[in-house]
Design a protein around this motif. Structure first.
Motif, mmCIF file in Angstrom:
data_model
loop_
_atom_site.group_PDB
_atom_site.id
_atom_site.type_symbol
_atom_site.label_atom_id
_atom_site.label_comp_id
_atom_site.label_asym_id
_atom_site.label_seq_id
_atom_site.Cartn_x
_atom_site.Cartn_y
_atom_site.Cartn_z
ATOM 1 N N TYR A 1 0.831 -1.205 0.000
ATOM 2 C CA TYR A 1 0.000 0.000 0.000
ATOM 3 C C TYR A 1 0.868 1.259 0.000
ATOM 4 C CZ TYR A 1 -3.387 -3.481 1.593
ATOM 5 O OH TYR A 1 -4.162 -4.596 1.702
ATOM 6 N N GLN A 2 0.364 2.300 -0.650
ATOM 7 C CA GLN A 2 1.050 3.605 -0.616
ATOM 8 C C GLN A 2 0.482 4.512 0.480
ATOM 9 O OE1 GLN A 2 0.404 2.231 -4.026
ATOM 10 N NE2 GLN A 2 2.447 1.507 -3.456
ATOM 11 N N LEU A 3 -0.697 4.161 1.008
ATOM 12 C CA LEU A 3 -1.334 4.979 2.039
ATOM 13 C C LEU A 3 -2.391 4.155 2.754
ATOM 14 C CD1 LEU A 3 -1.813 7.824 3.345
ATOM 15 C CD2 LEU A 3 -3.513 8.217 1.555
ATOM 16 N N VAL A 4 -2.510 4.370 4.073
ATOM 17 C CA VAL A 4 -3.597 3.806 4.864
ATOM 18 C C VAL A 4 -4.452 4.969 5.354
ATOM 19 C CG1 VAL A 4 -4.249 2.493 6.926
ATOM 20 C CG2 VAL A 4 -2.204 1.841 5.617
ATOM 21 N N ILE A 5 -5.759 4.885 5.140
ATOM 22 C CA ILE A 5 -6.696 5.890 5.652
ATOM 23 C C ILE A 5 -7.574 5.197 6.692
ATOM 24 C CG2 ILE A 5 -8.442 7.607 5.105
ATOM 25 C CD1 ILE A 5 -7.443 7.686 2.259
ATOM 26 N N HIS A 6 -7.460 5.643 7.936
ATOM 27 C CA HIS A 6 -8.141 4.974 9.051
ATOM 28 C C HIS A 6 -9.332 5.805 9.512
ATOM 29 C CE1 HIS A 6 -8.612 2.490 12.617
ATOM 30 N NE2 HIS A 6 -7.614 1.738 12.209
ATOM 31 N N CYS A 7 -10.331 5.121 10.027
ATOM 32 C CA CYS A 7 -11.481 5.823 10.588
ATOM 33 C C CYS A 7 -11.079 6.522 11.889
ATOM 34 C CB CYS A 7 -12.629 4.845 10.841
ATOM 35 S SG CYS A 7 -12.323 3.718 12.223
ATOM 36 N N GLY A 8 -12.021 7.169 12.533
ATOM 37 C CA GLY A 8 -11.742 7.873 13.780
ATOM 38 C C GLY A 8 -11.450 6.978 14.956
ATOM 39 N N ALA A 9 -11.693 5.672 14.812
ATOM 40 C CA ALA A 9 -11.350 4.665 15.832
ATOM 41 C C ALA A 9 -12.135 4.844 17.128
ATOM 42 C CB ALA A 9 -9.839 4.669 16.106
ATOM 43 N N CYS A 10 -13.403 5.265 17.016
ATOM 44 C CA CYS A 10 -14.186 5.463 18.236
ATOM 45 C C CYS A 10 -14.411 4.159 18.984
ATOM 46 C CB CYS A 10 -15.527 6.135 17.913
ATOM 47 S SG CYS A 10 -16.631 5.174 16.869
ATOM 48 N N MET A 11 -14.364 3.016 18.286
ATOM 49 C CA MET A 11 -14.582 1.725 18.936
ATOM 50 C C MET A 11 -13.287 1.085 19.414
ATOM 51 S SD MET A 11 -17.782 1.671 18.836
ATOM 52 C CE MET A 11 -18.065 0.037 19.514
ATOM 53 N N MET A 12 -12.168 1.752 19.217
ATOM 54 C CA MET A 12 -10.866 1.235 19.647
ATOM 55 C C MET A 12 -10.383 1.981 20.885
ATOM 56 S SD MET A 12 -8.615 0.930 16.199
ATOM 57 C CE MET A 12 -8.673 -0.511 15.152
ATOM 58 N N ASN A 13 -9.538 1.323 21.665
ATOM 59 C CA ASN A 13 -8.839 2.096 22.688
ATOM 60 C C ASN A 13 -7.612 2.755 22.045
ATOM 61 O OD1 ASN A 13 -7.118 -0.123 22.446
ATOM 62 N ND2 ASN A 13 -6.728 -0.269 24.614
ATOM 63 N N ARG A 14 -7.007 3.676 22.746
ATOM 64 C CA ARG A 14 -5.918 4.482 22.170
ATOM 65 C C ARG A 14 -4.749 3.626 21.729
ATOM 66 N NH1 ARG A 14 -3.806 9.619 21.692
ATOM 67 N NH2 ARG A 14 -1.598 9.888 22.173
ATOM 68 N N ASN A 15 -4.373 2.645 22.552
ATOM 69 C CA ASN A 15 -3.203 1.835 22.201
ATOM 70 C C ASN A 15 -3.385 1.079 20.899
ATOM 71 O OD1 ASN A 15 -1.649 2.636 24.303
ATOM 72 N ND2 ASN A 15 -1.434 0.637 25.242
ATOM 73 N N HIS A 16 -4.611 0.682 20.608
ATOM 74 C CA HIS A 16 -4.853 -0.083 19.379
ATOM 75 C C HIS A 16 -4.531 0.766 18.149
ATOM 76 C CE1 HIS A 16 -7.598 -3.456 17.614
ATOM 77 N NE2 HIS A 16 -6.487 -3.314 16.936
ATOM 78 N N LEU A 17 -5.025 2.001 18.121
ATOM 79 C CA LEU A 17 -4.737 2.861 16.980
ATOM 80 C C LEU A 17 -3.268 3.248 16.936
ATOM 81 C CD1 LEU A 17 -5.646 4.418 14.510
ATOM 82 C CD2 LEU A 17 -6.326 6.309 15.997
ATOM 83 N N LEU A 18 -2.679 3.562 18.090
ATOM 84 C CA LEU A 18 -1.255 3.923 18.113
ATOM 85 C C LEU A 18 -0.390 2.775 17.602
ATOM 86 C CD1 LEU A 18 -0.922 5.839 21.506
ATOM 87 C CD2 LEU A 18 -0.609 6.792 19.216
ATOM 88 N N THR A 19 -0.739 1.537 17.976
ATOM 89 C CA THR A 19 0.037 0.384 17.515
ATOM 90 C C THR A 19 -0.069 0.230 16.005
ATOM 91 O OG1 THR A 19 -0.271 -0.735 19.630
ATOM 92 C CG2 THR A 19 0.404 -2.101 17.777
#
Length: 372
Positions: A322-340
């Motif tokens: 991939y050349q880019l990942v576009i992620h959602c706002g991650a409201c259903m994730m905890n912070r560490n999950h998105l940071l990882t």
């Protein structure tokens, strides 16, 4: 009236990790205070990650997770290990049950730098309550010592006591009937706690609202898919942002997400973009990740783009294609999950950004959008 519990994504996640038959499930049951996980001397008894919300003194509610054991030689061993790796992505504190001086895998802290790893040597010949008290004391101490590395609120310094905040909240067919989606609920609650004046409208009411208000709002928060429409109707001196942008700052490293969006102006016509959504739902014709964002990407960058989608836990470990990942706002994730996930993309030199930030960049209004 039944009270609404704090979302699991807002609670500390504590994970039990170790070899098969190391006592993880036994300890899990001790901490939970009931026989919640199945235990036996047979290797591979725990076949998936098991979560339970519990209350800890001095800490409050936390999420406790039991994982399949490392070293499972069964035909499903690798799939069980994959489930454990997903759980490690979201862990704040990992209790490593071990018999040796070193971690089972000394590279774990490198791959999951946002987690605290706490080695444990336990003897279950001790009285169970004594083990429970000792481990809980270690957990409380470890959580207290963890650095505070998150935004304390969604709006940060953008909203203060007495401000009027206008929320433009479309209620499309994907919204749950009779309820608001989680970012909207969290936003309203936070603004009330800050003693702000909250005005919530649907997009078609924007001009009527301006006529009825005695003054302009101090902040406007909209759905990212409405950025262009709202921005064109808004006086240039009124701060504008979106639920997705604020949530990404609350859950992740917004500086890196903004940098990632800049790649959109440099992508080749046949670039491969991954759109990642934290939750799982059936897409509709109003879905931002599956419909609106891909349409905008192709309008701005061309029809040769290759766009792939993943949702839930199905985030690939290999991002090299991939050349880019576009992620959602991650409201259903905890912070560490998105940071990882951000860290994994960074190690592979693949830029990552966010729905709202990407849309603002594509529309040429990212400089107009305020960040917390």
């Amino acid at each position: 009236m039944k009270s609404v519990s704090t979302p699991l994504s807002e609670l500390p996640h504590i994970l039990l990790y170790g070899a098969v038959n190391s006592g993880k499930s036994t300890l899990f049951n001790l901490l939970v205070g009931q026989e919640y996980a199945v235990t036996s001397p047979i290797a591979g008894t725990t076949t998936d990650v098991l979560y339970k919300r519990i209350e800890l003194p001095e800490v409050g509610p936390v999420v406790l997770g039991d994982t399949p054991g490392i070293g499972d030689g069964s035909p499903l061993g690798e799939k069980r290990m994959a489930a454990t790796r997903v759980a490690l992505r979201r862990a704040d504190l990992v209790l490593v049950l071990q018999s040796e001086e070193e971690l089972l895998d000394p590279d774990l802290p490198k791959f999951y730098p946002n987690a605290t790893f706490l080695p444990l040597k336990l003897s279950f010949e001790e009285e169970g309550e004594a083990v429970r008290r000792r481990v809980i004391a270690l957990i409380i101490q470890a959580l207290k010592e963890r650095p505070k590395h998150r935004c304390e609120s969604l709006t940060g310094s953008l909203a203060k006591r007495g401000d009027m905040v206008l929320l433009v909240m479309p209620q499309d067919s994907a919204a749950p009937k009779g309820r608001l989606i989680l970012p909207q609920v969290q936003m309203i609650r936070e603004l009330l706690d800050k003693h702000c004046m909250v005005v919530a409208i649907q997009p078609e009411e924007l001009q009527t609202t301006f006529l009825k208000l005695k003054g302009l709002p101090d902040l406007v928060v909209t759905d990212s898919s409405l950025f262009q429409s709202v921005e064109t109707q808004l006086p240039p001196d009124v701060p504008l942002t979106s639920f997705s942008v604020l949530m990404s700052a609350y859950k992740g490293d917004i500086g890196r997400l903004v940098e990632g969006a800049k790649v959109l102006s440099e992508l080749p016509p046949d670039a491969h973009i991954l759109i990642a959504e934290a939750c799982s739902h059936v897409p509709t014709n109003e879905d931002i990740g599956r419909v609106k964002l891909p349409k905008l990407l192709r309008q701005k960058l061309g029809d040769k783009l290759v766009i792939s989608h993943v949702n839930g836990n199905d985030f690939p470990t290999d991002l090299s294609g991939y050349q880019l990942v576009i992620h959602c706002g991650a409201c259903m994730m905890n912070r560490n999950h998105l940071l990882t996930r951000q860290d994994e993309a960074g190690r592979q030199q693949v830029p990552m950004t966010n729905y709202g930030i990407a849309i603002a960049q594509l529309l040429g209004i990212l400089d107009r959008v305020v960040l917390p």
